[in-house]
Scaffold this motif. Sequence first.
Motif, PDB file in Angstrom:
ATOM      1  N   LEU A  38       6.983  -9.211  -5.585  1.00  0.00           N
ATOM      2  CA  LEU A  38       6.405  -8.692  -4.203  1.00  0.00           C
ATOM      3  C   LEU A  38       5.009  -9.033  -4.143  1.00  0.00           C
ATOM      4  N   LYS A  39       4.338  -8.760  -3.032  1.00  0.00           N
ATOM      5  CA  LYS A  39       2.835  -8.842  -2.707  1.00  0.00           C
ATOM      6  C   LYS A  39       2.157  -7.841  -3.635  1.00  0.00           C
ATOM      7  N   PRO A  40       1.027  -8.271  -4.478  1.00  0.00           N
ATOM      8  CA  PRO A  40       0.273  -7.245  -5.205  1.00  0.00           C
ATOM      9  C   PRO A  40      -0.112  -6.052  -4.600  1.00  0.00           C
ATOM     10  N   PRO A  41      -0.236  -4.897  -5.029  1.00  0.00           N
ATOM     11  CA  PRO A  41      -0.563  -3.782  -4.257  1.00  0.00           C
ATOM     12  C   PRO A  41      -2.076  -3.990  -3.687  1.00  0.00           C
ATOM     13  N   SER A  42      -2.477  -3.075  -2.773  1.00  0.00           N
ATOM     14  CA  SER A  42      -3.603  -3.194  -2.187  1.00  0.00           C
ATOM     15  C   SER A  42      -4.737  -2.955  -3.215  1.00  0.00           C
ATOM     16  N   THR A  43      -6.046  -3.425  -2.841  1.00  0.00           N
ATOM     17  CA  THR A  43      -7.240  -2.859  -3.719  1.00  0.00           C
ATOM     18  C   THR A  43      -7.810  -1.714  -3.367  1.00  0.00           C
ATOM     19  N   THR A  44      -7.237  -0.781  -2.229  1.00  0.00           N
ATOM     20  CA  THR A  44      -7.709   0.286  -1.840  1.00  0.00           C
ATOM     21  C   THR A  44      -6.779   1.244  -2.321  1.00  0.00           C
ATOM     22  N   PRO A  45      -6.836   2.658  -2.660  1.00  0.00           N
ATOM     23  CA  PRO A  45      -6.043   3.503  -3.098  1.00  0.00           C
ATOM     24  C   PRO A  45      -4.865   3.962  -1.922  1.00  0.00           C
ATOM     25  N   ASN A  46      -4.270   3.148  -1.078  1.00  0.00           N
ATOM     26  CA  ASN A  46      -3.355   3.461  -0.225  1.00  0.00           C
ATOM     27  C   ASN A  46      -1.938   2.646  -0.219  1.00  0.00           C
ATOM     28  N   SER A  47      -1.691   2.358  -1.546  1.00  0.00           N
ATOM     29  CA  SER A  47      -0.544   1.793  -1.729  1.00  0.00           C
ATOM     30  C   SER A  47       0.098   1.916  -3.450  1.00  0.00           C
ATOM     31  N   VAL A  48       1.253   1.524  -3.393  1.00  0.00           N
ATOM     32  CA  VAL A  48       2.088   1.761  -4.532  1.00  0.00           C
ATOM     33  C   VAL A  48       2.766   0.446  -4.619  1.00  0.00           C
ATOM     34  N   SER A  49       3.234   0.213  -6.073  1.00  0.00           N
ATOM     35  CA  SER A  49       4.090  -1.192  -6.436  1.00  0.00           C
ATOM     36  C   SER A  49       4.760  -0.684  -7.544  1.00  0.00           C
ATOM     37  N   SER A  50       6.050  -1.064  -7.813  1.00  0.00           N
ATOM     38  CA  SER A  50       6.635  -0.919  -8.921  1.00  0.00           C
ATOM     39  C   SER A  50       6.482  -2.329  -9.949  1.00  0.00           C
ATOM     40  N   GLN A  51       5.518  -3.165  -9.254  1.00  0.00           N
ATOM     41  CA  GLN A  51       5.409  -4.399 -10.000  1.00  0.00           C
ATOM     42  C   GLN A  51       3.923  -4.506 -10.199  1.00  0.00           C
ATOM     43  N   ALA A  52       3.091  -3.368 -10.104  1.00  0.00           N
ATOM     44  CA  ALA A  52       1.707  -3.530 -10.377  1.00  0.00           C
ATOM     45  C   ALA A  52       1.305  -4.165 -11.661  1.00  0.00           C
ATOM     46  N   GLY A  53       2.219  -3.820 -12.576  1.00  0.00           N
ATOM     47  CA  GLY A  53       1.812  -4.409 -14.007  1.00  0.00           C
ATOM     48  C   GLY A  53       1.891  -5.998 -14.115  1.00  0.00           C
ATOM     49  N   LEU A  54       2.226  -6.679 -13.146  1.00  0.00           N
ATOM     50  CA  LEU A  54       2.681  -8.160 -13.089  1.00  0.00           C
ATOM     51  C   LEU A  54       1.176  -8.767 -12.850  1.00  0.00           C
ATOM     52  N   TRP A  55       0.105  -7.947 -12.497  1.00  0.00           N
ATOM     53  CA  TRP A  55      -1.225  -8.728 -12.162  1.00  0.00           C
ATOM     54  C   TRP A  55      -2.314  -7.747 -12.837  1.00  0.00           C
ATOM     55  N   PRO A  56      -2.470  -8.278 -14.380  1.00  0.00           N
ATOM     56  CA  PRO A  56      -3.300  -7.501 -15.314  1.00  0.00           C
ATOM     57  C   PRO A  56      -4.594  -7.572 -14.641  1.00  0.00           C
ATOM     58  N   ASP A  57      -5.116  -8.309 -13.869  1.00  0.00           N
ATOM     59  CA  ASP A  57      -6.687  -8.266 -13.493  1.00  0.00           C
ATOM     60  C   ASP A  57      -6.796  -7.299 -12.183  1.00  0.00           C
ATOM     61  N   HIS A  58      -5.719  -6.944 -11.599  1.00  0.00           N
ATOM     62  CA  HIS A  58      -5.615  -6.144 -10.562  1.00  0.00           C
ATOM     63  C   HIS A  58      -6.651  -4.807 -10.493  1.00  0.00           C
ATOM     64  N   PRO A  59      -7.601  -4.574 -10.011  1.00  0.00           N
ATOM     65  CA  PRO A  59      -8.444  -3.429 -10.089  1.00  0.00           C
ATOM     66  C   PRO A  59      -7.513  -2.004  -9.857  1.00  0.00           C
ATOM     67  N   ARG A  60      -6.522  -1.845  -9.270  1.00  0.00           N
ATOM     68  CA  ARG A  60      -5.591  -0.620  -9.258  1.00  0.00           C
ATOM     69  C   ARG A  60      -4.596  -0.617  -9.867  1.00  0.00           C
ATOM     70  N   ARG A  61      -4.329  -1.544 -10.749  1.00  0.00           N
ATOM     71  CA  ARG A  61      -2.920  -1.792 -11.537  1.00  0.00           C
ATOM     72  C   ARG A  61      -2.387  -0.495 -11.931  1.00  0.00           C
ATOM     73  N   GLY A  62      -3.062   0.344 -12.681  1.00  0.00           N
ATOM     74  CA  GLY A  62      -2.493   1.534 -13.285  1.00  0.00           C
ATOM     75  C   GLY A  62      -2.250   2.655 -12.105  1.00  0.00           C
ATOM     76  N   ALA A  63      -3.224   2.755 -10.969  1.00  0.00           N
ATOM     77  CA  ALA A  63      -3.213   3.856 -10.308  1.00  0.00           C
ATOM     78  C   ALA A  63      -2.015   3.551  -9.277  1.00  0.00           C
ATOM     79  N   ALA A  64      -1.823   2.142  -8.888  1.00  0.00           N
ATOM     80  CA  ALA A  64      -0.856   1.935  -7.804  1.00  0.00           C
ATOM     81  C   ALA A  64       0.783   1.775  -8.390  1.00  0.00           C
ATOM     82  N   ALA A  65       0.847   2.065  -9.884  1.00  0.00           N
ATOM     83  CA  ALA A  65       2.031   1.862 -10.261  1.00  0.00           C
ATOM     84  C   ALA A  65       2.943   3.010 -10.236  1.00  0.00           C
ATOM     85  N   ILE A  66       4.361   2.720  -9.795  1.00  0.00           N
ATOM     86  CA  ILE A  66       5.334   3.422  -9.595  1.00  0.00           C
ATOM     87  C   ILE A  66       6.624   2.962 -10.141  1.00  0.00           C
TER      88      ILE A  66
END
Length: 157
Positions: A38-66
């Motif tokens: 799916l699309k990566p999570p947003s770079t702002t704190p208003n999204s969640v993604s169960s695939q956040a870990g697939l983007w290791p350089d994403h600035p909100r990878r940990g905070a967006a994870a669900i």
Amino acid sequence: MHVLIWLFVAVAALFAAAHFGAFSGRPPGDLGVREGRLKPPSTTPNSVSSQAGLWPDHPRRGAAAIEPLSAKGDGPASMARLALIVEGMAGARIVERRPDYLYVQFTTRLMRFVDDTEFWFDPAAGVIHVRSASRVGSKDFGVNRARIEAIRARLNG
């Protein structure tokens, strides 16, 4: 007294703007599943993604994870149950529905903010991945995460 009148006018204008969609934003043109993602999570704190870990350089990878949702065996049957749950939720409108994918727009009642939420059954992992993000603003006060957790509770119940 003039201050109260101006305050009333400002609040009325705000609600009128919301009623006519000023805060709904534009639907993203890049939703859907591409190469098992799916699309990566947003770079702002208003999204969640169960695939956040697939983007290791994403600035909100940990905070967006669900965590993904449990499919409990049959993916298409779980997706059909998920669609029934979502249809009964306030402000939900199913935009796209396939046996393995569901795209829902959730609109808040008062200010008409729109959140785009996707669910995808991953047959290899046997889970339903999810991504939910607000279209406008930078904060959602945990609404997307809470909504997904409420859906999880109903799906597992």
